[in-house]
Design a protein around this motif. Structure first.
Motif, PDB file in Angstrom:
ATOM      1  N   GLN A  59       1.059  -0.794  -0.300  1.00 47.42           N
ATOM      2  CA  GLN A  59       0.280   0.070  -0.091  1.00 47.42           C
ATOM      3  C   GLN A  59       0.329   1.637  -0.083  1.00 47.42           C
ATOM      4  O   GLN A  59       0.462   2.212  -0.672  1.00 47.42           O
TER       5      GLN A  59
ATOM      6  N   LYS B  34       2.298   1.585  -3.469  1.00 46.97           N
ATOM      7  CA  LYS B  34       1.032   2.790  -4.791  1.00 46.97           C
ATOM      8  C   LYS B  34       1.215   2.955  -3.905  1.00 46.97           C
ATOM      9  O   LYS B  34       0.565   4.809  -4.640  1.00 46.97           O
TER      10      LYS B  34
ATOM     11  N   ARG C 186       1.868   6.930  -6.707  1.00 42.13           N
ATOM     12  CA  ARG C 186       0.621   7.025  -7.294  1.00 42.13           C
ATOM     13  C   ARG C 186       1.074   8.914  -7.158  1.00 42.13           C
ATOM     14  O   ARG C 186       0.729   9.653  -7.944  1.00 42.13           O
TER      15      ARG C 186
ATOM     16  N   LYS D  61      -7.018   1.458   2.743  1.00 40.02           N
ATOM     17  CA  LYS D  61      -7.929   1.423   1.531  1.00 40.02           C
ATOM     18  C   LYS D  61      -8.072   2.279   0.854  1.00 40.02           C
ATOM     19  O   LYS D  61      -7.966   2.974   0.162  1.00 40.02           O
ATOM     20  N   VAL D  62      -9.148   3.824   1.985  1.00 39.15           N
ATOM     21  CA  VAL D  62      -9.344   5.061   1.614  1.00 39.15           C
ATOM     22  C   VAL D  62      -8.042   5.902   0.939  1.00 39.15           C
ATOM     23  O   VAL D  62      -8.317   6.114   0.229  1.00 39.15           O
TER      24      VAL D  62
ATOM     25  N   SER E 123      -6.745   4.376  -2.449  1.00 40.77           N
ATOM     26  CA  SER E 123      -7.235   4.479  -3.580  1.00 40.77           C
ATOM     27  C   SER E 123      -7.353   5.789  -4.325  1.00 40.77           C
ATOM     28  O   SER E 123      -7.961   6.269  -4.955  1.00 40.77           O
ATOM     29  N   ASN E 124      -6.817   6.868  -3.040  1.00 49.80           N
ATOM     30  CA  ASN E 124      -7.248   8.385  -3.797  1.00 49.80           C
ATOM     31  C   ASN E 124      -6.020   9.225  -2.589  1.00 49.80           C
ATOM     32  O   ASN E 124      -6.236  10.096  -1.239  1.00 49.80           O
TER      33      ASN E 124
ATOM     34  N   CYS F 168     -15.980   6.183   1.758  1.00 52.08           N
ATOM     35  CA  CYS F 168     -15.807   4.692   1.423  1.00 52.08           C
ATOM     36  C   CYS F 168     -16.323   4.330  -0.030  1.00 52.08           C
ATOM     37  O   CYS F 168     -15.460   3.494  -0.610  1.00 52.08           O
TER      38      CYS F 168
ATOM     39  N   CYS G 156     -17.479   6.695  -2.561  1.00 56.80           N
ATOM     40  CA  CYS G 156     -16.316   7.213  -3.760  1.00 56.80           C
ATOM     41  C   CYS G 156     -15.557   8.175  -2.978  1.00 56.80           C
ATOM     42  O   CYS G 156     -16.223   8.964  -2.623  1.00 56.80           O
ATOM     43  N   THR G 157     -14.155   7.746  -3.006  1.00 53.09           N
ATOM     44  CA  THR G 157     -12.985   7.936  -2.203  1.00 53.09           C
ATOM     45  C   THR G 157     -12.942   9.636  -3.199  1.00 53.09           C
ATOM     46  O   THR G 157     -12.097  10.487  -2.487  1.00 53.09           O
ATOM     47  N   TRP G 158     -13.281   9.699  -4.169  1.00 55.76           N
ATOM     48  CA  TRP G 158     -12.996  10.764  -4.506  1.00 55.76           C
ATOM     49  C   TRP G 158     -14.447  12.119  -4.593  1.00 55.76           C
ATOM     50  O   TRP G 158     -13.516  13.301  -4.896  1.00 55.76           O
TER      51      TRP G 158
END
Length: 491
Positions: free
Chosen positions: A199, A202, A206, A238-239, A242-243, A277, A279-281
């Motif tokens: 993680q 990643k 990013r 995780k959140v 992802s963003n 959670c 939609c993290t965006w």
């Protein structure tokens, strides 16, 4: 294979003073070795080691020196490189080949320092060979590996980072060895909050500029805020993974205002967190930009607040869309006959807004190819807009089953467009086999077969399988696909 730049690796391991071992002074029997060490390496009985002590030739160790020189040559070192190495770090001659040099060389080769790169690395910092393999070299390597990821064959390929790449303003981050302690602090902070190595890799890949953050004034307050609103435990990594942009937004002028804006719509912290959670965006969207504008559009059309809240909660990405797309989606939905006050209006808007204009036309053409008119498409759309989000293959598979296997007419499928979202193999076909058997045994009273396909799993099994096991013992096997039904379709 994972590789790390020699400059960055050397910086990690160059932290401890060196200890050397003195030996007694005796003449060397090997003239060639003596000449090489004295003439090429600049050593003598009075040569200082890096620790300030003297390296004195010992007749008992001449074979050891020769073994070390031979070992270095077998790994691609030429005489000039060996001379340079011994000149810079004479105490290397005190090393043991099998217990010291060999394991370190094997490790360096395993992590990618092979061929001419191996002598080059060691010559740039001979102290590598004096460091402990288990307590210094390996830990240093794995710290970097954790930070830069496990994939790729270089820093650039692992995390898109490089010691030569432009700064973050140019799209990449220049790794500065002076900031290694800062990087380690950031990695440690992530790990303390449950992030795994993959993680972290990643995250850095990013958003490399995260490595420029300050833990105390930047990362810590944002993590505390996320935890306060309920993003805790495994959910937190995780959140963020992802963003990663969440950590680059201002806490006071962006994250908190966005949270408050969404709370006005959803009315509770729990619902806002659940929506984040999903939609993290959403958390990095501008509450004063697209979010507010899209909500204002729906309000101006007369969409009830409860329906707006439902759409935000279930399809949050819709309110982050480009404003022009939202305007076009609302227009299209109204043209299809769905009224803003209708409960399906927000689902219809979400469906249309999720597709480009060309993709929308493609879906309409697919339905027409199945024999549907524009009126049929619109009628089904009013009942269940999401059927048009199915892939072309899925649409055709379901239509084939309904028309050719279950023998439904077009009107039935238009009345139950939700069937397009059902799996043919996992739901429609197994249930059809059961209903086929019940029909033959005159045990099926409900003639509206399509509605039975839509019942919940528990209800279907209890009412149409378990209930009839006395009359048809193998009915559960038929449902599970273990026994083929011998009856022909009579539906």
């Amino acid at each position: 294979m994972f590789k790390i730049s020699s400059t960055l690796f050397l910086h990690f391991i160059h932290k401890r003073s060196l200890n050397t071992i003195s030996t007694s002074t005796l003449p060397l029997p090997s003239v060639s070795t003596i000449e090489f060490l004295t003439n090429s390496c600049g050593l003598s009985s009075g040569s200082p080691t890096s620790a300030g002590r003297k390296l004195q030739f010992d007749e008992k160790h001449i074979h050891q020196y020769e073994a070390i020189i031979g070992f270095l040559k077998s790994h691609g070192f030429d005489n000039s490189q060996i001379a340079k190495l011994v000149s810079k770090q004479p105490s290397i001659l005190q090393s043991k080949v099998p217990n010291n040099l060999k394991p370190k060389f094997e490790f360096l080769q395993e992590v990618g320092f092979v061929g001419p790169l191996l002598p080059k690395l060691i010559l740039s910092n001979p102290g590598i060979l004096l460091r402990s393999l288990d307590s210094r070299l390996k830990p240093s390597f794995f710290i970097l590996k954790e930070m830069l990821g496990e994939k790729g064959n270089s820093i650039k390929n692992s995390c898109d980072l490089s010691t030569e790449s432009p700064s973050s303003a140019g799209g990449k981050l220049r790794i500065d060895e002076k900031n290694i302690q800062q990087y380690e602090a950031i990695i440690g902070f992530f790990k303390s909050h449950g992030f795994e190595n993959s993680q972290i890799a990643k995250l850095v890949s990013r958003q490399p500029s995260i490595l420029l953050s300050t833990v105390s004034t930047n990362l810590k307050p944002k993590f505390e805020f996320l935890q306060e609103i309920g993003i805790v435990g495994p959910l937190l990594p995780k959140v963020i993974a992802s963003n990663p942009g969440i950590l680059l937004r201002s806490l006071d002028s962006h994250l908190k205002p966005t949270f408050r804006f969404l709370k006005e719509i959803l009315k509770s912290d729990e619902k806002v967190t659940a929506t984040f959670c999903r939609c993290t965006w959403l958390l990095t969207s501008n509450s004063k930009g697209a979010l507010r504008s899209n909500i204002d559009i729906l309000v101006s059309e007369g969409v009830p607040s409860r329906n707006i809240a439902k759409m935000t909660e279930m399809h949050p990405r819709t309110i982050t869309r480009n404003v022009d797309r939202m305007i076009d989606a609302v227009k299209t939905v109204k043209e299809l006959g769905v009224e803003p006050k209708d409960g399906m209006f927000v689902y219809a808007v979400s469906t249309v807004a999720s597709m480009s204009g060309s993709n929308w036309k493609k879906k309409i053409n697919i339905m027409k190819s199945l024999g549907w008119s524009e009126k049929d498409i619109a009628t089904a759309f009013k009942r269940f807009p999401l059927y048009l989000t199915c892939s072309e293959e899925k649409m055709k598979d379901v239509a084939d089953f309904c028309f050719n296997t279950a023998k439904f007419d077009t009107r039935t499928l238009i009345s139950y467009p939700v069937l397009f979202k059902c799996s043919v193999d996992k739901r429609l076909q197994p249930r059809y086999k059961v209903l086929e058997v019940l029909k033959v045994k005159n045990l099926l009273k409900n003639r509206k077969i399509a509605s039975i396909f839509l019942k919940g799993e528990k209800t279907f099994v209890e009412k149409y399988v378990v209930k009839h096991l006395a009359e048809i013992p193998n009915l559960m096997d038929i449902y599970r696909g273990n026994v083929a039904s011998e009856t022909k379709s009579v539906l």
